[in-house]
Design an enzyme around this catalytic site. Structure first.
Site, PDB file in Angstrom:
ATOM      1  N   LYS A 290     104.664  30.782  38.283  1.00 17.46           N
ATOM      2  CA  LYS A 290     104.268  31.311  36.978  1.00 17.46           C
ATOM      3  C   LYS A 290     103.114  30.497  36.394  1.00 17.46           C
ATOM      4  O   LYS A 290     102.964  29.330  36.727  1.00 17.46           O
ATOM      5  CB  LYS A 290     105.445  31.197  35.991  1.00 17.46           C
ATOM      6  CG  LYS A 290     106.593  32.141  36.240  1.00 17.46           C
ATOM      7  CD  LYS A 290     107.695  31.913  35.209  1.00 17.46           C
ATOM      8  CE  LYS A 290     108.887  32.832  35.444  1.00 17.46           C
ATOM      9  NZ  LYS A 290     108.597  34.265  35.286  1.00 17.46           N
ATOM     10  N   ARG A 364     117.457  39.095  40.416  1.00 14.38           N
ATOM     11  CA  ARG A 364     118.105  40.205  41.129  1.00 14.38           C
ATOM     12  C   ARG A 364     118.680  39.750  42.466  1.00 14.38           C
ATOM     13  O   ARG A 364     119.679  40.273  42.936  1.00 14.38           O
ATOM     14  CB  ARG A 364     117.101  41.359  41.293  1.00 14.38           C
ATOM     15  CG  ARG A 364     115.855  41.014  42.076  1.00 14.38           C
ATOM     16  CD  ARG A 364     114.685  41.964  41.799  1.00 14.38           C
ATOM     17  NE  ARG A 364     114.109  41.773  40.465  1.00 14.38           N
ATOM     18  CZ  ARG A 364     113.107  42.493  39.960  1.00 14.38           C
ATOM     19  NH1 ARG A 364     112.539  43.448  40.689  1.00 14.38           N
ATOM     20  NH2 ARG A 364     112.664  42.257  38.741  1.00 14.38           N
TER      21      ARG A 364
HETATM   22  N1  BES Z   1     113.041  35.187  34.291  1.00 24.04           N
HETATM   23  C1  BES Z   1     112.004  36.122  34.521  1.00 24.04           C
HETATM   24  C2  BES Z   1     111.976  37.224  33.458  1.00 24.04           C
HETATM   25  C3  BES Z   1     111.553  36.818  32.090  1.00 24.04           C
HETATM   26  C4  BES Z   1     110.231  36.868  31.713  1.00 24.04           C
HETATM   27  C5  BES Z   1     112.494  36.450  31.170  1.00 24.04           C
HETATM   28  C6  BES Z   1     109.849  36.536  30.443  1.00 24.04           C
HETATM   29  C7  BES Z   1     112.123  36.115  29.899  1.00 24.04           C
HETATM   30  C8  BES Z   1     110.808  36.155  29.529  1.00 24.04           C
HETATM   31  C9  BES Z   1     112.182  36.787  35.872  1.00 24.04           C
HETATM   32  O1  BES Z   1     112.753  36.008  36.844  1.00 24.04           O
HETATM   33  C10 BES Z   1     110.826  37.164  36.326  1.00 24.04           C
HETATM   34  O2  BES Z   1     110.054  36.295  36.583  1.00 24.04           O
HETATM   35  N2  BES Z   1     110.578  38.463  36.389  1.00 24.04           N
HETATM   36  C11 BES Z   1     109.327  38.963  36.769  1.00 24.04           C
HETATM   37  C12 BES Z   1     109.571  40.057  37.772  1.00 24.04           C
HETATM   38  C13 BES Z   1     108.351  40.474  38.533  1.00 24.04           C
HETATM   39  C14 BES Z   1     107.927  39.389  39.477  1.00 24.04           C
HETATM   40  C15 BES Z   1     108.691  41.748  39.272  1.00 24.04           C
HETATM   41  C16 BES Z   1     108.616  39.499  35.544  1.00 24.04           C
HETATM   42  O3  BES Z   1     109.283  40.056  34.670  1.00 24.04           O
HETATM   43  O4  BES Z   1     107.406  39.342  35.440  1.00 24.04           O
HETATM   44 MN    MN Z   2     111.359  34.847  37.881  1.00 21.90          MN
END
Ligand code: BES
Ligand code: MN
Ligand code: ZN
Length: 514
Positions: A290, A364
């Site tokens: 990230k 997931r």
């Molecule tokens: N933990 C994150 C989701 C998230 C994002 C929670 C912002 C709270 C605030 C999750 O693991 C994630 O990174 N999801 C990605 C999925 C994508 C790679 C398909 C996302 O939402 O960008």
């Molecule tokens: Mn994630």
């Protein structure tokens, strides 16, 4: 040993969850409000005072109602007016409740506002007049719950000096012994459940490893009857074939755990309700890393599992007459020489395989194995997933609603209604058949992300659904938008919300036939 090392760094591990700098003892009293000191009064729409507040007004020879008129105080929910040195009182704090006093959320919000006023004011003891709420036998205890939640403060682990604030609230109710048993028998445990969830969520991830989480939750359940705890470590998880959970955890030096709290308060043969939560103790994204801005907040990526733990704690503490299972799928998602890569194919416990196209779609993956294990082990009558799963859910619904997905109308309605009742709102989003088709992989059974990424929250839900047996009634809550507060609400200080504990408590209470 561990505590010793940390204390030499000036951080007491053992104290992270247990030492509040802020104390708010609450008691219930039958007596009429006192005629001295600091007092908090609810004011209805258009400045209307209820019976008990009128009695206080008479003690001030009508000074309070004259002040309400002079200040044109409307009594709308959230309005407050502080009066000093009125009649015999050092301070009178008027708190608007509008037309919401006779509702659960209105009572809790009133309690939260009283607590904030008390903490910010000088007086050490406060008399509190409860709003007239004929529909709520537990009105006093619900005000107390709101005060508990609104005054929550996370122990500031890194501060070397902290002031302690001590404020006593005396809630004046018609029947103190009834209020007090509603408090200890029902609402205080709920407050404890929310506090557990918030403490777990708030804890920085240098402390919060999967094993630390297991230890903290185990400590919280110590001595509570009818509870058994199962911990599956990374070796056992590998032996069980949990490729998703092990894969996400393998980039961290602090390995994955699956934690299950089994509470048996119901009939021996009745199938449990299970709450299966995402417990990523920190989400860097892994190799699909990230961006740096705001990444610190990803310590809340275990908030779903924290709600599961908190709800089961509340039920177990009050001896709910149901069978429950709370499951936390715990792993730290880190980039490392041993981490999984985009393109890897993993085999889950069910035998179903997943192609990992983005290591940041890790929630997931851990939930796939946690769901399968939960169904194989407990055959739940209802399985609820709760997860900070996608930024997409937050983009769609902000911090007002959790996204709700399901495979069963009755179950969905149950969860939705419980949320509406307690002020933890949900909004349904669909899983279109085309989304189920989109996650099919060329090299495995399913892939964890879809090129283009839309509809993100639904893709996540469709993936998790692959590990839900057709006979299991299933609801999935994506709480990415609601689990962390950036602004203060009456019962939610900024930071960890504990979203889901109250909702699950209500689902549990309904299933007890309360
Ligand atoms: N933990 C994150 C989701 C998230 C994002 C929670 C912002 C709270 C605030 C999750 O693991 C994630 O990174 N999801 C990605 C999925 C994508 C790679 C398909 C996302 O939402 O960008
Ligand atoms: Mn994630
Ligand atoms: Zn995540």
């Amino acid at each position: 040993m561990r505590a010793l090392i940390l204390s030499s760094l000036g951080i007491m591990l053992g104290s992270v969850i247990s030492t509040p700098a802020l104390a708010l003892p609450i008691s219930f009293v039958n007596a009429a409000p006192p005629s001295t000191g600091a007092i908090a009064l609810p004011v209805g729409k258009d400045g209307k005072l209820g019976e008990a507040a009128m009695a206080v007004d008479r003690i001030t020879n009508g000074g309070i109602s004259r002040a309400i008129t002079a200040a044109a105080f409307r009594g709308n929910s959230g309005d407050t007016l502080n009066l000093y040195s009125v009649g015999p009182y050092s301070r009178v704090t008027l708190i608007g409740v509008g037309e919401s006093a006779n509702s659960r959320v209105g009572l809790e919000d009133f309690g939260g506002r009283v607590a904030r006023a008390a903490l910010e004011g000088q007086a050490s003891t406060w008399a509190v007049v409860i709003p007239d709420a004929p529909a709520f036998a537990d009105a006093g205890a619900l005000v107390a719950l709101g005060a508990r939640l609104g005054s929550y403060e996370f122990p500031q682990v890194g501060k070397t000096t902290r002031a302690t604030t001590d404020r006593t609230l005396r809630l004046h109710v018609a029947n103190a012994s009834a209020a007090s048993s509603a408090w200890t028998g029902r609402w205080q445990p709920v407050g404890d459940g929310v506090k557990l969830a918030r403490d777990l969520i708030s804890t920085p991830s240098n402390i919060k490893s999967p094993q630390w989480y297991v230890d903290s939750v185990s400590a919280a359940f110590e001595g509570i009857p009818n509870v058994s705890i199962t911990v599956i470590d990374e070796k056992e998880a590998a032996r069980l074939g949990m490729g998703g959970l092990v894969g996400v955890g393998q980039g961290s030096t602090r390995p994955a755990r699956l934690l299950a709290i089994h509470y048996r308060g119901g009939a021996r043969d009745s199938a449990p309700i299970s709450f299966v939560g995402k417990g990523i103790t920190f989400d860097t994204g892994g190799i699909s890393i990230k961006p740096g801005d705001g990444m610190w907040r990803m310590r809340y990526d275990m908030a779903g599992s924290a709600a599961s733990m908190g709800a089961v704690l509340a039920a177990a503490k009050r001896g709910a007459k149901v069978n429950l299972v709370g499951v936390a799928a715990l792993a730290e998602n880190m980039p490392d020489g041993n981490a999984i890569r985009p393109g890897d194919v993993l085999t889950s416990m069910s035998g179903k395989t997943m192609e990992i196209l983005n290591t940041d779609a890790e929630g997931r993956m851990v939930l796939a194995d946690a769901n399968w294990w939960t169904q194989e082990t407990f055959k739940p009558s209802l399985m609820i997933n709760i997860a900070t799963l996608t930024g997409s859910a937050r983009g769609a619904l902000g911090d007002d609603y959790a996204a709700l997905f399901h495979n069963n109308e009755t179950a969905a309605k149950r969860v939705e209604d419980a949320g509406a009742k307690v002020g933890e709102m949900t909004w349904r989003l669909p899983i279109h058949p085309s989304t189920r088709a989109d996650i099919k992989s060329d090299v495995a059974d399913v892939k964890n992300v879809v090129e283009g990424g839309a509809p993100g929250a639904s893709i996540g839900a469709a993936f998790i659904e692959e590990w839900v047996k057709p006979e299991t009634a299933w609801v999935h809550l994506d709480i990415a938008g609601v689990a962390w507060a950036t602004t203060r609400k009456p019962t939610i200080p900024p930071g960890a919300v504990g979203f889901g504990v109250k909702l699950f408590d209500e689902v549990i209470a309904q299933s007890e036939g309360r």
